[in-house]
Design an enzyme around this catalytic site. Structure first.
Site, PDB file in Angstrom:
ATOM      1  CB  CYS A  98      -2.865  -3.388   6.175  1.00  0.00           C
ATOM      2  SG  CYS A  98      -1.538  -4.482   6.151  1.00  0.00           S
ATOM      3  CG  ASP A 272      -3.129   0.765  -0.779  1.00  0.00           C
ATOM      4  OD1 ASP A 272      -3.031   0.068   0.381  1.00  0.00           O
ATOM      5  OD2 ASP A 272      -1.918   0.760  -1.417  1.00  0.00           O
ATOM      6  CG  HIS A 274      -1.211   0.094   3.074  1.00  0.00           C
ATOM      7  ND1 HIS A 274      -1.566  -0.898   2.236  1.00  0.00           N
ATOM      8  CD2 HIS A 274      -0.469  -0.493   3.995  1.00  0.00           C
ATOM      9  CE1 HIS A 274      -1.084  -2.135   2.813  1.00  0.00           C
ATOM     10  NE2 HIS A 274      -0.474  -1.858   3.783  1.00  0.00           N
TER      11      HIS A 274
END
Length: 398
Positions: A98, A272, A274
């Site tokens: 990430c 993000d 993820h």
């Protein structure tokens, strides 16, 4: 033994990943409104300012433009089914990549701003040659300049094993090395040491005698607290995101890396990483598969997080295309950012306080990274280059 450790690591990553993406997860909550109410809760529906990479919008009147602007940034996420990576032959960075993806996003933003301009907007039909050159550089192949392969393998020169979590400072150091291979990008990455921007170091890299200014991506790693961010620094962070040279911030919440690209009121806006998507090539967008892959690099809706919930380990990033823009940034930092808190967010110095031989002789990271629990017994793989010589170009990437 190695297989057993890999299996344990995989189960650990999967449990974290599933908890994050489950029905009660943060990500689900951020976009849940799109299912129930038909409209995601990305931007608050009230008459307030929204700052996005140096641009100011009105949350109500400028909602569509805000979303187009967000969608035009490269959204780099977990990928799966890419070319095997490392001794453990990893085919996905789910659960460990990430922060690497956040590094990709800030670098991609710098390249888009530099080569296409801050006012450029992406569309699904876009086949601009310059844009394609940029997105191709982030495809997950061993030949792409800024792929997960190049970043992860280069991380071993910073004593980080493939599959290990990295902090924002380490990722910044890796990007500084990788851009030296990419002549087309015409970009210099400078990472400020010990929260100090040393002007002599920048001029040495960006403006050698008799030469024109080389565009600069300035990354300043910071530690703004121990376990929680100190609220005294929040006004200065906001002001950084308002500057027209802003490239956002690499950071996150504890155990989750995020790319911060703006703010609204007391909440920071972020993309993000993820989300796991299949790997593939955008190429020249000649096939439907390539066009679909291109769309996977764009997300129309940002998410929001309270500034107070940010992890204290982060890096602020700025792009200076010209010497004049760098001088303007210095003036803004001194007058509008560093004066907002005591001690200041970071320092600006003409020369080094200590007589170091080169910036790269220091073992990185100089500031603490986020200490995320991870383990890997993988042996070192091929190192693409070394960071011990600031003036020489590293060996070519594989």
């Amino acid at each position: 033994m190695l297989v057993s450790l890999y299996a344990q690591l995989t189960r650990r990553m999967d449990s974290v990943f599933e908890a994050y993406l489950g029905p009660d997860s943060i990500l689900a909550g951020a976009v849940g409104g799109a299912v129930g109410g038909g409209e995601p809760e990305d931007i608050p529906k009230r008459n307030t300012d929204v700052w996005l990479l140096g641009k100011r919008y009105n949350a109500i009147q400028g909602l569509d433009v805000i979303r187009r602007d967000i969608e035009s940034r490269l959204w780099c996420t977990y990928r799966h089914n890419f070319v095997p990576l490392g001794e453990m032959q990893l085919t996905s960075d789910r659960g460990w990549g990430c922060m690497l993806r956040c590094g990709q996003m800030v670098l991609a933003q710098a390249l888009i701003d530099l080569h296409l301009g801050r006012d450029w907007f992406w569309t699904r039909d876009c086949r601009d040659a310059t844009y394609l050159k940029i997105v191709n550089r982030f495809e997950d192949t061993r030949k792409s300049y800024y792929s997960i392969h190049q970043i992860a393998l280069m991380g071993e020169s910073q004593n980080k094993a493939v599959g290990e979590w990295l902090g924002p400072n380490t990722v910044a150091q890796i990007l500084k090395i990788l851009v030296r291979f990419d002549d087309w990008s015409s970009l210099v990455v400078h990472v400020a040491m010990d929260s100090t921007v040393v002007l002599d170091d920048i001029f040495l890299r960006c403006q050698e005698p008799g030469e024109t200014w080389k565009p600069l991506l300035l990354i300043v790693p910071l530690r703004l607290g121990i376990s929680d961010i100190n609220p005294m620094y929040i006004p200065a962070l906001k002001r950084c995101l308002e500057l027209n040279s802003s490239c956002g911030m690499i950071g996150g919440r504890p155990n989750q890396a995020l790319y911060f690209l703006g703010y609204v009121d007391d909440e920071v806006l972020y993309l993000d990483p993820h989300t796991s998507q299949r790997a593939g090539a955008v190429g020249q967008k000649e096939s439907s598969a390539e066009r679909e892959l291109d769309e996977s690099y764009h997300q129309r809706y940002a998410a929001r997080l309270s500034f107070s919930a940010m992890d204290p380990s982060l890096a602020v990033c700025f792009l200076c295309k010209t010497r004049d823009s760098f001088d303007e940034l210095l003036q803004q930092l001194r007058q509008e950012v560093l004066s907002l808190c005591t001690p200041a967010l970071f320092e600006i110095s003409q020369s080094r306080a200590v007589d170091w031989d080169t910036a790269d002789d220091i073992e990185w990271p100089a500031m603490p990274d986020i200490d995320w629990p991870a383990s890997s017994d993988s042996e070192p793989f091929a190192i693409l280059g070394k960071s011990s010589d600031v003036d020489s170009k590293p060996s070519a990437p594989i």
